[in-house]
Design an enzyme around this catalytic site. Structure first.
Site, PDB file in Angstrom:
ATOM      1  N   GLY A 259      -6.726 -12.998  17.605  1.00  0.00           N
ATOM      2  CA  GLY A 259      -5.649 -12.969  16.628  1.00  0.00           C
ATOM      3  C   GLY A 259      -6.104 -12.849  15.195  1.00  0.00           C
ATOM      4  O   GLY A 259      -5.335 -13.129  14.268  1.00  0.00           O
ATOM      5  N   GLU A 301     -12.137 -13.932  21.098  1.00  0.00           N
ATOM      6  CA  GLU A 301     -11.637 -12.695  21.696  1.00  0.00           C
ATOM      7  C   GLU A 301     -11.015 -11.761  20.655  1.00  0.00           C
ATOM      8  O   GLU A 301      -9.804 -11.531  20.665  1.00  0.00           O
ATOM      9  CB  GLU A 301     -10.601 -13.026  22.779  1.00  0.00           C
ATOM     10  CG  GLU A 301     -11.118 -13.916  23.887  1.00  0.00           C
ATOM     11  CD  GLU A 301     -10.006 -14.397  24.807  1.00  0.00           C
ATOM     12  OE1 GLU A 301      -8.816 -14.203  24.478  1.00  0.00           O
ATOM     13  OE2 GLU A 301     -10.318 -14.987  25.859  1.00  0.00           O
ATOM     14  N   GLY A 303      -9.801  -8.327  19.068  1.00  0.00           N
ATOM     15  CA  GLY A 303      -9.437  -6.994  19.554  1.00  0.00           C
ATOM     16  C   GLY A 303      -9.082  -6.093  18.385  1.00  0.00           C
ATOM     17  O   GLY A 303      -9.822  -5.186  18.006  1.00  0.00           O
ATOM     18  N   ARG A 304      -7.944  -6.385  17.773  1.00  0.00           N
ATOM     19  CA  ARG A 304      -7.466  -5.630  16.614  1.00  0.00           C
ATOM     20  C   ARG A 304      -8.516  -5.563  15.510  1.00  0.00           C
ATOM     21  O   ARG A 304      -8.726  -4.518  14.895  1.00  0.00           O
ATOM     22  CB  ARG A 304      -6.202  -6.320  16.085  1.00  0.00           C
ATOM     23  CG  ARG A 304      -5.601  -5.727  14.842  1.00  0.00           C
ATOM     24  CD  ARG A 304      -4.677  -6.732  14.146  1.00  0.00           C
ATOM     25  NE  ARG A 304      -3.838  -7.465  15.069  1.00  0.00           N
ATOM     26  CZ  ARG A 304      -2.599  -7.119  15.384  1.00  0.00           C
ATOM     27  NH1 ARG A 304      -2.061  -6.050  14.850  1.00  0.00           N
ATOM     28  NH2 ARG A 304      -1.902  -7.852  16.218  1.00  0.00           N
ATOM     29  N   ARG A 340       4.958  -0.252  16.641  1.00  0.00           N
ATOM     30  CA  ARG A 340       4.765  -1.512  15.936  1.00  0.00           C
ATOM     31  C   ARG A 340       5.698  -1.714  14.733  1.00  0.00           C
ATOM     32  O   ARG A 340       6.175  -2.835  14.520  1.00  0.00           O
ATOM     33  CB  ARG A 340       3.301  -1.659  15.512  1.00  0.00           C
ATOM     34  CG  ARG A 340       2.358  -1.645  16.718  1.00  0.00           C
ATOM     35  CD  ARG A 340       0.909  -1.860  16.341  1.00  0.00           C
ATOM     36  NE  ARG A 340       0.710  -3.172  15.809  1.00  0.00           N
ATOM     37  CZ  ARG A 340       0.493  -3.440  14.533  1.00  0.00           C
ATOM     38  NH1 ARG A 340       0.420  -2.455  13.647  1.00  0.00           N
ATOM     39  NH2 ARG A 340       0.332  -4.682  14.121  1.00  0.00           N
ATOM     40  N   TYR A 344       7.671  -5.150  14.994  1.00  0.00           N
ATOM     41  CA  TYR A 344       7.224  -6.252  14.155  1.00  0.00           C
ATOM     42  C   TYR A 344       7.436  -6.025  12.664  1.00  0.00           C
ATOM     43  O   TYR A 344       7.016  -6.859  11.862  1.00  0.00           O
ATOM     44  CB  TYR A 344       5.713  -6.504  14.358  1.00  0.00           C
ATOM     45  CG  TYR A 344       5.259  -6.599  15.782  1.00  0.00           C
ATOM     46  CD1 TYR A 344       5.935  -7.380  16.710  1.00  0.00           C
ATOM     47  CD2 TYR A 344       4.135  -5.903  16.220  1.00  0.00           C
ATOM     48  CE1 TYR A 344       5.508  -7.467  18.027  1.00  0.00           C
ATOM     49  CE2 TYR A 344       3.700  -5.985  17.527  1.00  0.00           C
ATOM     50  CZ  TYR A 344       4.390  -6.772  18.422  1.00  0.00           C
ATOM     51  OH  TYR A 344       3.959  -6.850  19.714  1.00  0.00           O
ATOM     52  N   CYS A 371      14.965  10.220  18.850  1.00  0.00           N
ATOM     53  CA  CYS A 371      16.413  10.013  18.713  1.00  0.00           C
ATOM     54  C   CYS A 371      16.713   8.521  18.650  1.00  0.00           C
ATOM     55  O   CYS A 371      17.266   7.930  19.590  1.00  0.00           O
ATOM     56  CB  CYS A 371      17.154  10.678  19.868  1.00  0.00           C
ATOM     57  SG  CYS A 371      17.031  12.473  19.835  1.00  0.00           S
ATOM     58  N   GLU A 372      16.322   7.916  17.558  1.00  0.00           N
ATOM     59  CA  GLU A 372      16.464   6.476  17.360  1.00  0.00           C
ATOM     60  C   GLU A 372      16.439   6.207  15.866  1.00  0.00           C
ATOM     61  O   GLU A 372      15.507   6.609  15.168  1.00  0.00           O
ATOM     62  CB  GLU A 372      15.305   5.750  18.036  1.00  0.00           C
ATOM     63  CG  GLU A 372      15.448   4.264  18.129  1.00  0.00           C
ATOM     64  CD  GLU A 372      16.297   3.828  19.300  1.00  0.00           C
ATOM     65  OE1 GLU A 372      16.927   2.767  19.196  1.00  0.00           O
ATOM     66  OE2 GLU A 372      16.318   4.545  20.315  1.00  0.00           O
ATOM     67  N   TYR A 401      -3.300  -1.166  19.219  1.00  0.00           N
ATOM     68  CA  TYR A 401      -1.897  -1.269  19.641  1.00  0.00           C
ATOM     69  C   TYR A 401      -1.081  -0.035  19.284  1.00  0.00           C
ATOM     70  O   TYR A 401       0.122  -0.128  19.071  1.00  0.00           O
ATOM     71  CB  TYR A 401      -1.250  -2.538  19.076  1.00  0.00           C
ATOM     72  CG  TYR A 401      -1.972  -3.782  19.510  1.00  0.00           C
ATOM     73  CD1 TYR A 401      -1.917  -4.205  20.828  1.00  0.00           C
ATOM     74  CD2 TYR A 401      -2.754  -4.511  18.621  1.00  0.00           C
ATOM     75  CE1 TYR A 401      -2.607  -5.326  21.249  1.00  0.00           C
ATOM     76  CE2 TYR A 401      -3.451  -5.628  19.026  1.00  0.00           C
ATOM     77  CZ  TYR A 401      -3.372  -6.033  20.354  1.00  0.00           C
ATOM     78  OH  TYR A 401      -4.066  -7.137  20.775  1.00  0.00           O
TER      79      TYR A 401
END
Length: 444
Positions: A259, A301, A303-304, A340, A344, A371-372, A401
């Site tokens: 994190g 751990e 990642g990002r 993302r 978020y 289409c959103e 991500y």
């Protein structure tokens, strides 16, 4: 969701602080990463395209190993995984943290040692557990009481499997409520406060084929302060002390998860890894000394923080539309390759590449092709006022991500992944084609 009234991002044309360290501007307006002009990558591989700076990934792996020399560093594969990423991780001396049979099989079939892999998951399927046992995964993190009997039965009376228990320390941390996982009101782990963690651990100790090696916790994502990790150390060591008192148990490992927050735009905060390593070590040593326990081996751990800043997403402008007071710049990707911002409210700093503009910048909203109405990649960012169809926009900090969360929305196909290094670009993951999509559609 990001709204249009949020502050406008203002960056200077030469602000490359969130770009890979190899980023240069060999010609005005033409950025190169890893010695390869991004416009050339776009021309060669098409757009949208993800670009990964291999040396940046490797250097970030080394930064973690140097900052945490006595710690087991596991790369969190959920951030981004492909065979090349597995290979780089293994070569740089990191382990792997996976959360599905798919991630596990990809890693092991690429040649990654299974004993250096940890399997997570709040709801592991029978296939997940069968694959982990068949391939000889190093540790399995138990996330719920029901997994204990299932795993013990799958291991069998003559078998052996190392396990950890994911506990919830009751700490709220993370960049958004949807990525805070250290509190009791979400789906992960077993609560320390209500006794569920202790009860599960007692059940594990009754299973001789399961070897409990330690406790695991993960507080959330995009954490930029060291303080939550120090609080987690105190609470988890407190649990370890109670387990020692009740069962005579001394656990050799403590996994603090990941994190670790990164900056997506110039000026944003990022977690200080040097401070994290120094203060966590001190806190862990002090807490264990006070409890009369030996200091367990630390596991983290990231990642990002390893792959995120090494990636760039490159898009081509399809349309520029002015509606009222707003200018919308539509590109050939969107929420299918980067959900993302919609999930978020993440904000990016896109940049015009491939040409120089002599016009002043103006606030625009970069939107996708889907289409959103929520298909917004970057709201209220400053870009040259003469943007036009055919221009290229590059979005830094796009390594984590993006592809791993990409979808098949509108059947546009997921973008390819390329790697750049020492002036050369190569394809790692090819573009998803209409033929790929058709082959999965097997019935009428």
């Amino acid at each position: 969701m990001t709204t249009l009234h949020e502050p406008v991002v203002t960056t200077t044309p030469d602000d490359l602080s969130v770009w890979p360290a190899s980023t240069t501007e060999p010609r005005p307006g033409d950025l190169a990463v890893g010695g390869v002009p991004l416009a050339e990558v776009a021309d060669r591989f098409g757009t949208p395209v993800y670009v990964l700076d291999e040396n940046e990934v490797r250097e970030r792996c080394r930064t973690y190993r140097h900052a945490f020399p006595d710690t087991e560093v596991l790369y969190a594969a959920k951030a981004f995984l492909c065979r090349a990423m597995v290979h780089w991780t293994e070569e740089e001396g990191l382990g792997l943290d996976v959360c599905s049979a798919g991630e596990l099989e990809l890693a092991v079939t690429t040649g990654f040692p299974p004993e250096r892999i940890v399997l997570h998951g709040n709801a592991k399927s029978p296939r997940d557990l069968e694959t982990a046992l068949r391939l000889g995964v190093g540790r399995i993190v138990i996330d719920s009481p029901s997994e204990i009997a299932r795993l013990a039965a799958a291991v069998g009376p003559g078998g052996h499997q190392k396990v950890m228990v994911r506990v919830v320390p009751g700490i709220s941390a993370g960049g958004h409520e949807k990525i805070r996982t250290g509190t009791d009101d979400q789906k992960f782990g077993l609560s320390i406060a209500d006794g569920y963690a202790q009860h599960a651990i007692a059940r594990i100790l009754d299973q001789p084929q399961l070897e409990l090696t330690g406790l695991h916790c993960h507080l959330g994502s995009q954490i930029t302060s060291v303080k939550p990790y120090l609080a987690a150390v105190r609470r988890v060591v407190g649990l370890m002390a109670r387990l020692h008192e009740q069962h005579g148990l001394v656990l050799p490992e403590l996994d603090l998860g990941g994190g670790h927050g990164i900056a997506y735009r110039p000026g944003e905060a990022a977690l200080d890894l040097t401070a994290l390593a120094r203060r966590v070590r001190a806190e862990l040593s002090d807490a264990c000394a006070a409890a009369g326990l030996p200091v367990p081996r630390l596991i983290i751990e990231p990642g990002r923080a390893i792959v995120g800043p090494a990636g760039i997403a490159v898009y081509r402008v399809l349309a520029v539309k002015r509606t009222g007071d707003h200018t919308f710049v539509a590109v050939d990707g969107g929420m299918s390759d980067n959900p993302r911002p919609a999930l978020y409210g993440v904000r990016y700093a896109p940049r015009l590449i491939g040409r120089v503009s002599g016009e002043p910048s103006a606030p625009v909203t970069v939107v996708g092709r889907h289409c959103e109405a929520g298909d917004v990649l970057a709201a209220d960012v400053r870009l040259p006022s003469d943007l036009r169809p055919g221009d290229l926009l590059a979005v830094p900090v796009a390594g984590a991500y993006h592809l791993s969360m990409a979808s098949g929305y509108n059947l546009v196909g997921r973008p390819p992944v390329t790697a750049v290094r020492d002036g050369h670009a190569r394809l790692l993951v090819r573009r998803e084609s209409l033929d790929d999509i058709r082959r999965r559609d097997v019935g009428l």
